[in-house]
Scaffold this motif. Structure first.
Motif, PDB file in Angstrom:
ATOM      1  N   ALA A 160     -44.984-124.757   9.202  1.00 56.56           N
ATOM      2  CA  ALA A 160     -44.470-125.038  10.545  1.00 56.56           C
ATOM      3  C   ALA A 160     -43.110-124.368  10.758  1.00 56.56           C
ATOM      4  O   ALA A 160     -42.830-123.825  11.828  1.00 56.56           O
ATOM      5  N   GLN A 161     -42.263-124.397   9.736  1.00 61.09           N
ATOM      6  CA  GLN A 161     -40.954-123.762   9.855  1.00 61.09           C
ATOM      7  C   GLN A 161     -41.081-122.246   9.959  1.00 61.09           C
ATOM      8  O   GLN A 161     -40.374-121.605  10.736  1.00 61.09           O
ATOM      9  N   GLU A 162     -42.000-121.669   9.190  1.00 58.32           N
ATOM     10  CA  GLU A 162     -42.236-120.230   9.280  1.00 58.32           C
ATOM     11  C   GLU A 162     -42.700-119.846  10.692  1.00 58.32           C
ATOM     12  O   GLU A 162     -42.266-118.834  11.246  1.00 58.32           O
ATOM     13  N   ALA A 163     -43.598-120.655  11.253  1.00 55.80           N
ATOM     14  CA  ALA A 163     -44.105-120.374  12.593  1.00 55.80           C
ATOM     15  C   ALA A 163     -42.983-120.430  13.624  1.00 55.80           C
ATOM     16  O   ALA A 163     -42.910-119.596  14.532  1.00 55.80           O
ATOM     17  N   ALA A 164     -42.094-121.400  13.478  1.00 54.15           N
ATOM     18  CA  ALA A 164     -40.965-121.520  14.408  1.00 54.15           C
ATOM     19  C   ALA A 164     -40.027-120.326  14.278  1.00 54.15           C
ATOM     20  O   ALA A 164     -39.555-119.777  15.280  1.00 54.15           O
ATOM     21  N   LEU A 165     -39.748-119.914  13.050  1.00 49.54           N
ATOM     22  CA  LEU A 165     -38.885-118.752  12.829  1.00 49.54           C
ATOM     23  C   LEU A 165     -39.498-117.491  13.428  1.00 49.54           C
ATOM     24  O   LEU A 165     -38.827-116.711  14.117  1.00 49.54           O
ATOM     25  N   SER A 166     -40.786-117.280  13.165  1.00 49.70           N
ATOM     26  CA  SER A 166     -41.465-116.088  13.687  1.00 49.70           C
ATOM     27  C   SER A 166     -41.476-116.077  15.205  1.00 49.70           C
ATOM     28  O   SER A 166     -41.240-115.027  15.830  1.00 49.70           O
ATOM     29  N   ALA A 167     -41.728-117.227  15.810  1.00 52.74           N
ATOM     30  CA  ALA A 167     -41.754-117.309  17.268  1.00 52.74           C
ATOM     31  C   ALA A 167     -40.389-116.962  17.844  1.00 52.74           C
ATOM     32  O   ALA A 167     -40.283-116.233  18.843  1.00 52.74           O
ATOM     33  N   ALA A 168     -39.323-117.454  17.227  1.00 52.52           N
ATOM     34  CA  ALA A 168     -37.973-117.171  17.714  1.00 52.52           C
ATOM     35  C   ALA A 168     -37.655-115.688  17.601  1.00 52.52           C
ATOM     36  O   ALA A 168     -37.163-115.063  18.550  1.00 52.52           O
ATOM     37  N   VAL A 169     -37.931-115.113  16.429  1.00 48.12           N
ATOM     38  CA  VAL A 169     -37.645-113.686  16.226  1.00 48.12           C
ATOM     39  C   VAL A 169     -38.464-112.828  17.178  1.00 48.12           C
ATOM     40  O   VAL A 169     -37.956-111.863  17.768  1.00 48.12           O
ATOM     41  N   ASN A 170     -39.746-113.167  17.363  1.00 46.10           N
ATOM     42  CA  ASN A 170     -40.631-112.358  18.206  1.00 46.10           C
ATOM     43  C   ASN A 170     -40.288-112.432  19.690  1.00 46.10           C
ATOM     44  O   ASN A 170     -40.615-111.522  20.452  1.00 46.10           O
ATOM     45  N   THR A 171     -39.641-113.515  20.108  1.00 42.76           N
ATOM     46  CA  THR A 171     -39.303-113.639  21.537  1.00 42.76           C
ATOM     47  C   THR A 171     -37.861-113.240  21.849  1.00 42.76           C
ATOM     48  O   THR A 171     -37.559-112.882  22.991  1.00 42.76           O
ATOM     49  N   GLN A 172     -36.984-113.265  20.829  1.00 44.16           N
ATOM     50  CA  GLN A 172     -35.569-113.039  21.097  1.00 44.16           C
ATOM     51  C   GLN A 172     -35.029-111.690  20.597  1.00 44.16           C
ATOM     52  O   GLN A 172     -33.963-111.260  21.026  1.00 44.16           O
ATOM     53  N   ASP A 209     -41.401-108.609   6.786  1.00 43.98           N
ATOM     54  CA  ASP A 209     -41.225-108.245   5.384  1.00 43.98           C
ATOM     55  C   ASP A 209     -40.492-109.353   4.616  1.00 43.98           C
ATOM     56  O   ASP A 209     -40.833-109.661   3.474  1.00 43.98           O
ATOM     57  N   ILE A 210     -39.489-109.952   5.263  1.00 43.10           N
ATOM     58  CA  ILE A 210     -38.768-111.066   4.631  1.00 43.10           C
ATOM     59  C   ILE A 210     -39.713-112.233   4.381  1.00 43.10           C
ATOM     60  O   ILE A 210     -39.697-112.843   3.304  1.00 43.10           O
ATOM     61  N   LEU A 211     -40.558-112.551   5.356  1.00 39.87           N
ATOM     62  CA  LEU A 211     -41.501-113.663   5.185  1.00 39.87           C
ATOM     63  C   LEU A 211     -42.519-113.370   4.089  1.00 39.87           C
ATOM     64  O   LEU A 211     -42.928-114.277   3.353  1.00 39.87           O
ATOM     65  N   ARG A 212     -42.917-112.108   3.970  1.00 43.76           N
ATOM     66  CA  ARG A 212     -43.854-111.740   2.908  1.00 43.76           C
ATOM     67  C   ARG A 212     -43.224-112.011   1.529  1.00 43.76           C
ATOM     68  O   ARG A 212     -43.857-112.597   0.651  1.00 43.76           O
ATOM     69  N   LYS A 213     -41.972-111.604   1.363  1.00 38.62           N
ATOM     70  CA  LYS A 213     -41.263-111.850   0.102  1.00 38.62           C
ATOM     71  C   LYS A 213     -41.045-113.353  -0.107  1.00 38.62           C
ATOM     72  O   LYS A 213     -41.134-113.860  -1.227  1.00 38.62           O
ATOM     73  N   TYR A 214     -40.772-114.051   0.996  1.00 43.74           N
ATOM     74  CA  TYR A 214     -40.542-115.496   0.932  1.00 43.74           C
ATOM     75  C   TYR A 214     -41.781-116.211   0.384  1.00 43.74           C
ATOM     76  O   TYR A 214     -41.683-117.067  -0.504  1.00 43.74           O
ATOM     77  N   ARG A 215     -42.944-115.850   0.891  1.00 46.57           N
ATOM     78  CA  ARG A 215     -44.171-116.518   0.452  1.00 46.57           C
ATOM     79  C   ARG A 215     -44.457-116.234  -1.023  1.00 46.57           C
ATOM     80  O   ARG A 215     -44.898-117.118  -1.761  1.00 46.57           O
ATOM     81  N   ALA A 216     -44.220-114.991  -1.430  1.00 43.60           N
ATOM     82  CA  ALA A 216     -44.449-114.637  -2.832  1.00 43.60           C
ATOM     83  C   ALA A 216     -43.523-115.430  -3.759  1.00 43.60           C
ATOM     84  O   ALA A 216     -43.961-115.968  -4.784  1.00 43.60           O
ATOM     85  N   CYS A 217     -42.253-115.515  -3.388  1.00 43.87           N
ATOM     86  CA  CYS A 217     -41.295-116.278  -4.199  1.00 43.87           C
ATOM     87  C   CYS A 217     -41.597-117.767  -4.155  1.00 43.87           C
ATOM     88  O   CYS A 217     -41.424-118.476  -5.150  1.00 43.87           O
ATOM     89  N   ASP A 220     -33.887-113.464 -10.028  1.00 44.08           N
ATOM     90  CA  ASP A 220     -33.479-112.178  -9.465  1.00 44.08           C
ATOM     91  C   ASP A 220     -34.172-111.937  -8.126  1.00 44.08           C
ATOM     92  O   ASP A 220     -33.555-111.527  -7.143  1.00 44.08           O
ATOM     93  N   ALA A 221     -35.492-112.190  -8.096  1.00 43.90           N
ATOM     94  CA  ALA A 221     -36.264-111.972  -6.869  1.00 43.90           C
ATOM     95  C   ALA A 221     -35.835-112.932  -5.763  1.00 43.90           C
ATOM     96  O   ALA A 221     -35.722-112.538  -4.587  1.00 43.90           O
ATOM     97  N   ILE A 222     -35.576-114.192  -6.108  1.00 46.30           N
ATOM     98  CA  ILE A 222     -35.157-115.169  -5.100  1.00 46.30           C
ATOM     99  C   ILE A 222     -33.783-114.821  -4.554  1.00 46.30           C
ATOM    100  O   ILE A 222     -33.537-114.901  -3.343  1.00 46.30           O
ATOM    101  N   GLN A 223     -32.879-114.394  -5.439  1.00 47.22           N
ATOM    102  CA  GLN A 223     -31.544-114.046  -4.957  1.00 47.22           C
ATOM    103  C   GLN A 223     -31.589-112.812  -4.066  1.00 47.22           C
ATOM    104  O   GLN A 223     -30.890-112.742  -3.051  1.00 47.22           O
ATOM    105  N   ALA A 224     -32.424-111.838  -4.418  1.00 48.11           N
ATOM    106  CA  ALA A 224     -32.586-110.652  -3.565  1.00 48.11           C
ATOM    107  C   ALA A 224     -33.130-111.048  -2.197  1.00 48.11           C
ATOM    108  O   ALA A 224     -32.711-110.512  -1.159  1.00 48.11           O
ATOM    109  N   LEU A 225     -34.057-111.999  -2.172  1.00 44.98           N
ATOM    110  CA  LEU A 225     -34.585-112.511  -0.906  1.00 44.98           C
ATOM    111  C   LEU A 225     -33.479-113.155  -0.086  1.00 44.98           C
ATOM    112  O   LEU A 225     -33.396-112.959   1.134  1.00 44.98           O
ATOM    113  N   GLY A 226     -32.610-113.928  -0.738  1.00 46.71           N
ATOM    114  CA  GLY A 226     -31.494-114.555  -0.030  1.00 46.71           C
ATOM    115  C   GLY A 226     -30.565-113.530   0.597  1.00 46.71           C
ATOM    116  O   GLY A 226     -30.093-113.711   1.725  1.00 46.71           O
ATOM    117  N   ILE A 227     -30.307-112.450  -0.117  1.00 48.76           N
ATOM    118  CA  ILE A 227     -29.449-111.391   0.417  1.00 48.76           C
ATOM    119  C   ILE A 227     -30.117-110.725   1.624  1.00 48.76           C
ATOM    120  O   ILE A 227     -29.477-110.462   2.641  1.00 48.76           O
TER     121      ILE A 227
END
Length: 221
Positions: free
Chosen positions: A70-82, A93-101, A162-169
């Motif tokens: 639900a949070q991912e959907a809200a984030l995507s909706a905001a980015v896609n409209t704003q 791409d960030i969400l793809r890395k987020y799901r993998a991590c 390492d991967a999670i910190q790179a995602l945070g950056i």
């Protein structure tokens, strides 16, 4: 990556005391959790920067949502409209890395840990649902449990952190870009943007480099 447990050791013990029995590895579990919390903070800041003037109400609604989907959907909706299309692609791409991590982080946080003398430098990981399925299995219970057991070494924990910190950056870089889209004069230069990042990640490269050097030295490379 962690390796599957191919054979069931006779002395394998699932215990809440597993971390104490592997004191070199236990702190990595805490670090995975802490690094993941930073990522969640930065994703919330992505929403705030994207919504800009509407951030107060939007972020409160976002935090009230239960479940990452639900949070991912809200984030995507905001980015896609704003934000423009280029920003939308970057966020995908960030969400793809987020799901993998997230899959790897969840395995570490929501699991049973075990130890065996056959793996003196490892912690053995098993999802609790696998123990349940093994208990009701018509085949050999150990075989069903063994199927998803993984052996984690220090290298595996390090690579995940390492991967999670790179995602945070990446996520916080997106916060800056979204802020600049709404307020193009907010930062006077690229170096000023980097300074902002360094306040959130003051020792990212040195810490990681030292850890790599230490690991290579220990392996005799």
């Amino acid at each position: 990556m962690p390796q599957p447990l191919r054979r069931w050791p006779d002395d394998l013990a699932w215990t809440a005391n597993a971390g104490a029995l592997r004191p070199k590895l236990a702190p990595w579990i805490v670090r995975v959790s802490a690094e993941w919390a930073k990522v969640q903070i930065h994703l919330g800041l992505v929403l705030a920067a994207t919504l800009d003037a509407e951030a107060h109400a939007g972020v409160h609604m976002y935090l009230a949502l239960t479940g990452s989907a639900a949070q991912e959907a809200a984030l995507s909706a905001a980015v896609n409209t704003q934000l423009p299309e280029a920003y939308q692609s970057a966020f995908v791409d960030i969400l793809r890395k987020y799901r993998a991590c997230a899959r790897q982080r969840n395995r570490i946080v929501h699991c049973l840990w075990g130890v065996s003398l056959k793996y003196p430098n490892g912690l053995i990981n098993c999802p609790p649902e696998n123990i349940i399925l093994g208990a009701i299995s018509k085949s050999a219970p150990r075989d069903d449990v063994l199927e998803k057991c993984m052996v984690y070494t220090e290298k595996d924990f390090f690579e995940l952190c390492d991967a999670i910190q790179a995602l945070g950056i990446d996520a916080y870089s997106f916060v800056i870009k979204a802020s600049l889209f709404h307020h193009p004069t907010q930062f006077s230069s690229e170096s000023e943007r980097l300074q902002v990042l360094q306040t959130f990640f003051p020792a990212t490269k040195p810490v990681h480099q030292n850890a790599r050097n230490s690991r290579l030295k220990g392996s005799g490379s």
